[in-house]
Design a protein around this motif. Structure first.
Motif, PDB file in Angstrom:
ATOM      1  N   ASP A  16       4.515 -16.146  21.158  1.00 50.33           N
ATOM      2  CA  ASP A  16       5.610 -16.106  20.187  1.00 50.33           C
ATOM      3  C   ASP A  16       5.002 -16.124  18.644  1.00 50.33           C
ATOM      4  N   ARG A  17       3.994 -17.011  18.656  1.00 47.63           N
ATOM      5  CA  ARG A  17       3.382 -16.792  17.338  1.00 47.63           C
ATOM      6  C   ARG A  17       2.791 -15.549  16.843  1.00 47.63           C
ATOM      7  N   ARG A  18       2.283 -14.884  17.829  1.00 48.08           N
ATOM      8  CA  ARG A  18       1.612 -13.576  17.574  1.00 48.08           C
ATOM      9  C   ARG A  18       2.610 -12.619  17.212  1.00 48.08           C
ATOM     10  N   ARG A  19       3.767 -12.619  17.880  1.00 47.71           N
ATOM     11  CA  ARG A  19       4.855 -11.740  17.583  1.00 47.71           C
ATOM     12  C   ARG A  19       5.422 -12.153  16.176  1.00 47.71           C
ATOM     13  N   THR A  20       5.559 -13.284  15.914  1.00 49.37           N
ATOM     14  CA  THR A  20       5.862 -13.696  14.352  1.00 49.37           C
ATOM     15  C   THR A  20       4.979 -12.999  13.414  1.00 49.37           C
ATOM     16  N   ILE A  21       3.608 -13.203  13.518  1.00 49.98           N
ATOM     17  CA  ILE A  21       2.562 -12.856  12.777  1.00 49.98           C
ATOM     18  C   ILE A  21       2.627 -11.474  12.413  1.00 49.98           C
ATOM     19  N   LEU A  22       2.917 -10.656  13.679  1.00 43.96           N
ATOM     20  CA  LEU A  22       2.967  -9.226  13.267  1.00 43.96           C
ATOM     21  C   LEU A  22       4.114  -8.571  12.650  1.00 43.96           C
ATOM     22  N   GLU A  23       5.555  -9.638  12.931  1.00 45.88           N
ATOM     23  CA  GLU A  23       6.566  -9.190  12.115  1.00 45.88           C
ATOM     24  C   GLU A  23       6.471  -9.394  10.372  1.00 45.88           C
ATOM     25  N   VAL A  24       5.819 -10.563  10.388  1.00 43.59           N
ATOM     26  CA  VAL A  24       5.574 -10.861   8.851  1.00 43.59           C
ATOM     27  C   VAL A  24       4.611  -9.766   8.343  1.00 43.59           C
ATOM     28  N   ALA A  25       3.669  -9.488   8.993  1.00 42.48           N
ATOM     29  CA  ALA A  25       2.318  -8.548   8.577  1.00 42.48           C
ATOM     30  C   ALA A  25       3.020  -7.120   8.164  1.00 42.48           C
ATOM     31  N   GLU A  26       3.809  -6.747   9.075  1.00 40.71           N
ATOM     32  CA  GLU A  26       4.633  -5.337   9.027  1.00 40.71           C
ATOM     33  C   GLU A  26       5.619  -5.371   7.643  1.00 40.71           C
ATOM     34  N   ARG A  27       6.257  -6.260   7.600  1.00 38.01           N
ATOM     35  CA  ARG A  27       7.060  -6.304   6.362  1.00 38.01           C
ATOM     36  C   ARG A  27       6.203  -6.796   5.240  1.00 38.01           C
ATOM     37  N   SER A  28       4.960  -7.231   5.207  1.00 33.20           N
ATOM     38  CA  SER A  28       4.261  -7.344   3.983  1.00 33.20           C
ATOM     39  C   SER A  28       3.730  -5.993   3.690  1.00 33.20           C
ATOM     40  N   PHE A  29       3.088  -5.445   4.656  1.00 33.73           N
ATOM     41  CA  PHE A  29       2.411  -4.212   4.290  1.00 33.73           C
ATOM     42  C   PHE A  29       3.492  -3.052   3.977  1.00 33.73           C
ATOM     43  N   LEU A  30       4.604  -3.204   4.543  1.00 35.11           N
ATOM     44  CA  LEU A  30       5.750  -1.998   3.847  1.00 35.11           C
ATOM     45  C   LEU A  30       6.347  -2.244   2.626  1.00 35.11           C
ATOM     46  N   GLU A  31       6.463  -3.672   2.317  1.00 31.23           N
ATOM     47  CA  GLU A  31       6.870  -3.980   0.961  1.00 31.23           C
ATOM     48  C   GLU A  31       5.886  -4.120  -0.197  1.00 31.23           C
ATOM     49  N   ARG A  32       4.521  -4.565   0.133  1.00 34.58           N
ATOM     50  CA  ARG A  32       3.481  -4.845  -0.732  1.00 34.58           C
ATOM     51  C   ARG A  32       2.700  -3.585  -0.768  1.00 34.58           C
ATOM     52  N   GLY A  33       2.430  -2.899   0.171  1.00 37.09           N
ATOM     53  CA  GLY A  33       1.405  -1.785   0.567  1.00 37.09           C
ATOM     54  C   GLY A  33      -0.135  -2.622   1.049  1.00 37.09           C
ATOM     55  N   PHE A  34      -0.676  -1.609   1.520  1.00 31.79           N
ATOM     56  CA  PHE A  34      -1.932  -2.102   2.251  1.00 31.79           C
ATOM     57  C   PHE A  34      -2.791  -2.964   1.123  1.00 31.79           C
ATOM     58  N   ALA A  35      -3.094  -2.456  -0.039  1.00 33.08           N
ATOM     59  CA  ALA A  35      -3.981  -3.040  -0.908  1.00 33.08           C
ATOM     60  C   ALA A  35      -3.408  -4.403  -1.432  1.00 33.08           C
ATOM     61  N   ASP A  36      -2.200  -4.475  -1.685  1.00 35.31           N
ATOM     62  CA  ASP A  36      -1.879  -5.793  -2.161  1.00 35.31           C
ATOM     63  C   ASP A  36      -1.215  -6.933  -1.134  1.00 35.31           C
ATOM     64  N   THR A  37      -1.475  -6.614   0.016  1.00 38.57           N
ATOM     65  CA  THR A  37      -1.271  -7.499   1.214  1.00 38.57           C
ATOM     66  C   THR A  37      -2.723  -8.137   1.619  1.00 38.57           C
ATOM     67  N   SER A  38      -2.444  -9.542   1.608  1.00 36.29           N
ATOM     68  CA  SER A  38      -3.939 -10.151   1.994  1.00 36.29           C
ATOM     69  C   SER A  38      -3.465 -11.061   3.100  1.00 36.29           C
ATOM     70  N   MET A  39      -4.888 -11.503   3.809  1.00 37.51           N
ATOM     71  CA  MET A  39      -4.475 -12.513   4.666  1.00 37.51           C
ATOM     72  C   MET A  39      -3.927 -13.931   4.063  1.00 37.51           C
ATOM     73  N   SER A  40      -4.184 -14.267   2.887  1.00 37.86           N
ATOM     74  CA  SER A  40      -3.677 -15.412   2.054  1.00 37.86           C
ATOM     75  C   SER A  40      -2.213 -15.239   2.211  1.00 37.86           C
ATOM     76  N   THR A  41      -1.712 -14.011   1.522  1.00 40.69           N
ATOM     77  CA  THR A  41      -0.069 -13.917   1.266  1.00 40.69           C
ATOM     78  C   THR A  41       0.387 -14.048   2.685  1.00 40.69           C
ATOM     79  N   ILE A  42      -0.041 -13.421   3.741  1.00 45.55           N
ATOM     80  CA  ILE A  42       0.613 -13.586   5.074  1.00 45.55           C
ATOM     81  C   ILE A  42       0.653 -14.912   5.404  1.00 45.55           C
ATOM     82  N   ALA A  43      -0.519 -15.486   5.613  1.00 47.19           N
ATOM     83  CA  ALA A  43      -0.678 -17.038   5.957  1.00 47.19           C
ATOM     84  C   ALA A  43       0.220 -17.879   4.986  1.00 47.19           C
TER      85      ALA A  43
END
Length: 211
Positions: A16-43
């Motif tokens: 469940d945690r892994r699925r949540t991480i992937l959902e948050v990461a996908e949203r971040s990549f699409l909204e911020r772009g790859f360059a402006d997405t960091s592990m820190s912002t996702i965490a």
């Protein structure tokens, strides 16, 4: 027959945690772009530590690859199911075409494609990851199908990978390009028409009587 052991609570929580991480990461990549997405912002959005995030994914590249894998897994299964012999070659190609276009015309797929095009020049590894996990796998699966149809005499002999590439290109030649490059316009979607046109053109070139 040995029954599989159901996953324990720890495994369920981890999944469940892994699925949540992937959902948050996908949203971040699409909204911020790859360059402006960091592990820190996702965490930070997850409300945990980077150490916890790293225990699931060692790097941003690994996380991006996992997001792509999660999006294409069910898609690949649907493509396998589409390419069954029922209905002959045109029937299989029609099912494949509808599954393919419905997938790549979805809002999330269009957004992802635009992201890749915008940032692959600066981040070639990201572009390579997308190509290997998305388009390459689709063409490879279709190539195997083309090879089988050629061996059975239902398509003329030729290079299966060329046939696969050309059919995919024909599918993308209509409403997909309008949707991809003209976001301000109202969606112009005619999947049935695009699939029928692609099959007609493809079979003229690759049908068993084509020269």
């Amino acid at each position: 027959m040995e029954l599989s052991t159901p996953p324990g609570r720890r495994e369920v929580r981890k999944a469940d945690r892994r699925r949540t991480i992937l959902e948050v990461a996908e949203r971040s990549f699409l909204e911020r772009g790859f360059a402006d997405t960091s592990m820190s912002t996702i965490a930070a959005e997850l409300g945990g530590s980077k150490t916890t995030l790293w225990s699931y994914f060692p790097s941003k590249d690994d996380l991006f690859a996992a997001v792509l894998d999660s999006k294409i897994e069910s898609f690949r299964t649907a493509l396998d199911e589409a390419l069954i012999p029922t209905g002959g070659t045109t029937g299989a190609l029609s099912r494949f075409g509808h599954v393919f276009l419905n997938k790549i015309l979805s809002p999330s797929s269009i957004a992802l494609h635009r992201l890749i095009v915008a940032e692959a020049e600066r981040f070639p590894a990201m572009g390579e990851t997308f190509a290997a996990r998305g388009p390459d796998r689709v063409r490879s699966r279709l190539c195997r199908y083309m090879e089988e149809e050629m061996a059975a005499g239902r398509l003329r002999q030729g290079e299966p990978i060329t046939a696969a590439r050309q059919f995919v290109a024909l599918l993308q030649a209509g409403c997909y390009l309008d949707r991809l490059w003209r976001p301000a316009r109202a969606p112009n979607t005619d999947i049935d028409g695009d699939v029928a046109s692609a099959i007609e053109t493809f079979m003229r070139a690759w049908g068993p009587t084509a020269k």
